[in-house]
Write an enzyme that holds these catalytic residues in place. Structure first.
Site, mmCIF file in Angstrom:
data_model
loop_
_atom_site.group_PDB
_atom_site.id
_atom_site.type_symbol
_atom_site.label_atom_id
_atom_site.label_comp_id
_atom_site.label_asym_id
_atom_site.label_seq_id
_atom_site.Cartn_x
_atom_site.Cartn_y
_atom_site.Cartn_z
ATOM 1 N N GLU A 118 -2.214 -8.766 3.854
ATOM 2 C CA GLU A 118 -2.461 -9.172 5.254
ATOM 3 C C GLU A 118 -3.944 -9.074 5.621
ATOM 4 O O GLU A 118 -4.344 -9.526 6.689
ATOM 5 C CB GLU A 118 -1.598 -8.325 6.199
ATOM 6 C CG GLU A 118 -2.057 -6.896 6.457
ATOM 7 C CD GLU A 118 -1.724 -5.897 5.347
ATOM 8 O OE1 GLU A 118 -1.305 -6.337 4.258
ATOM 9 O OE2 GLU A 118 -1.886 -4.694 5.563
ATOM 10 N N CYS B 177 0.845 -1.203 0.000
ATOM 11 C CA CYS B 177 0.000 0.000 0.000
ATOM 12 C C CYS B 177 0.884 1.258 0.000
ATOM 13 O O CYS B 177 1.612 1.484 -0.948
ATOM 14 C CB CYS B 177 -0.993 -0.039 1.159
ATOM 15 S SG CYS B 177 -2.298 1.202 1.015
ATOM 16 N N HIS C 164 -3.817 -4.882 0.317
ATOM 17 C CA HIS C 164 -3.309 -5.360 1.609
ATOM 18 C C HIS C 164 -3.376 -6.886 1.668
ATOM 19 O O HIS C 164 -4.412 -7.423 2.059
ATOM 20 C CB HIS C 164 -4.135 -4.763 2.747
ATOM 21 C CG HIS C 164 -3.886 -3.312 2.951
ATOM 22 N ND1 HIS C 164 -2.946 -2.838 3.827
ATOM 23 C CD2 HIS C 164 -4.432 -2.221 2.378
ATOM 24 C CE1 HIS C 164 -2.924 -1.521 3.793
ATOM 25 N NE2 HIS C 164 -3.818 -1.113 2.918
#
Lengths: 200, 251
Positions: A184, A82, A182
């Site tokens: 994650e 990001c 993202h």
């Protein structure tokens, strides 16, 4: 071979907790990097990012990591996530004009689109140039959460379409990788991406 | 754009509770267990709101939040009792991706929205609006639907966008917890008055209610609580139904 992933910790805005957890879930070993000396003890790097371009660059400068990171990111496999991808660029235009790490010839500009901004939610990636990081993830959805986009013409690996507007969702230059989304926060697809990064 | 389906946990520590009209709390389970369950069902996000922190003027319970965050690999929004930039910072460090703010911004200091947006980015700042319907307007409430503010919902929505909020969570005091449908007029008016994403909560009683809301008001996301807590439907059921009805959702 030891394969420790250094997670760059800069300032108050980083979301290192989530990324650490996801890399560990993917089977990786994480070391949080606070100083330039610590950079030498890891094999790979992840640059996280939550916050604004300007604040991120200021925090990197303050922490004393800036110059060492510029070198380390071109010698070790590195993944920017990001904002962590955005600051690889030459210039950013969030809260004024700020110089980036200048590792990739790109600029970061506001998304101009006839739809709600920030672009927020799961969206598909269209891999235009396959690589090992995105291997097996060509048809997956990832979570996006951003108001700015990287403008680049030479290092594009994946594009994403948001309400008719295509933007760069992944970049690569040699061993330097960037993703606008993202991993994650992208369920199993994101864990798989970290597995690919560990196996690079 | 795929409409996000979000699981909302209203927490009165240590339990997830379900208020009706923001009152009359029933215990639904533990946040860690429910968050994990909805993640596994395919939720696009989880929102965790400590609904009594502001009211009791209590500190945020970071440990509880961290435990819940540990189960999730999707975005996690957290709110309730947030007052300072330090609170934002601590919440991100225990695993929040977005911070949800209402009472302090409305009652004390709206400038915190500007400050937080500049430091953490717009996408990390969510404003929770608790709307109450009057004859000709909607009023913003605070402290979990208890305190009137005199602020007009539409004006406030525009103001928080100007100040740098990245998203609005729109709740409705009148329809919350009743499972009799959303206030779709309110939702449409707020969605159309701002350019940032609006997530609409309060009122899902059936799959048709959710479909009607999305088709009429076109929110960026829908937050669901009771329907999930009472096991009437799973997130998977909701997404399958919406998909069959031509509404784009994530896998």
């Amino acid at each position: 071979m030891s394969n420790i992933i250094g997670l760059i910790n800069y300032g108050i805005a980083g979301n290192i907790h989530s990324i650490k957890k996801a890399i560990e879930k993917a089977g990786g070993v994480v070391k949080v990097i606070n100083t330039k000396e610590e950079l030498e003890s890891v094999e790979k790097l992840v640059i996280p990012g939550v916050g604004s371009f300007k604040d991120a660059m200021q925090e990197l400068q303050k922490s004393g990591l800036l110059d060492a990171l510029k070198i380390a990111a071109t010698t070790k496999p590195t993944l920017g996530i990001c904002l962590g991808m955005q600051i690889l660029s030459t210039l950013g235009f969030e809260y004024g004009k700020t110089k980036g790490l200048a590792l990739i010839n790109a600029e970061v500009k506001p998304m101009i689109v006839d739809a709600k901004v920030p672009h927020m939610g799961f969206n598909k990636i269209d891999v235009v140039k396959s690589n090992r990081l995105l291997n097996g993830l060509e048809n997956e959805e990832f979570y996006f959460m951003h108001s700015y986009e990287v403008v680049n013409y030479t290092n594009i690996v994946a594009l994403t379409e948001y309400e008719g507007h295509k933007f760069v969702s992944s970049l690569q230059q040699n061993n330097l990788y960037g993703v606008q989304f993202h991993p994650e926060k992208s369920r199993e697809a994101g864990i798989k991406l970290f597995k690919n990064f560990i196996e690079l | 754009m795929r409409t996000r389906i979000i699981a909302k946990l209203d927490v009165k520590p240590p339990f997830v509770v379900k208020p009706v009209h923001f009152e009359g709390l029933r215990k639904m389970g533990l946040p860690t267990e429910l968050a994990k369950k909805y993640y596994e069902q395919g939720a696009d996000e989880v929102m965790y709101i400590d609904i009594v922190a502001s009211l009791y003027q209590r500190e945020i319970l970071f440990d509880e939040i961290e435990k819940t965050a540990n189960e999730l690999f999707i975005p996690f929004g957290v709110g309730g009792g947030v007052k300072t930039i330090d609170d934002f910072s601590k919440l991100f460090h225990v695993g929040a991706d977005k911070v949800i703010l209402n009472t302090f911004a409305v009652q004390d200091n709206p400038d915190i929205i500007n400050q937080a947006a500049q430091i953490f980015g717009n996408q990390a700042v969510v404003i929770n609006i608790e709307a109450k319907k009057w004859e000709h307007w909607y009023e913003c409430y605070t402290d979990c639907g208890r305190i009137q503010s005199g602020k007009d919902v539409i004006e406030w929505a525009k103001e928080v966008e100007q100040r740098g909020a990245g998203e609005i969570l729109l709740q409705c005091v009148d329809t919350d917890g009743r499972q009799r449908g959303f206030d779709i007029e309110l939702a449409k008016r707020v969605v159309e008055s701002v350019n940032i994403p609006v997530v609409v909560a309060s009122g899902a009683g059936s799959l048709e209610d959710i479909k009607e809301l999305i088709e009429y008001a076109k929110p960026s996301g829908v937050a669901i609580a009771s329907l999930l807590h009472y096991d009437k439907f799973t997130i998977k059921d909701i997404k399958e139904y919406l998909g069959l009805n031509g509404i784009e959702v994530s896998k």
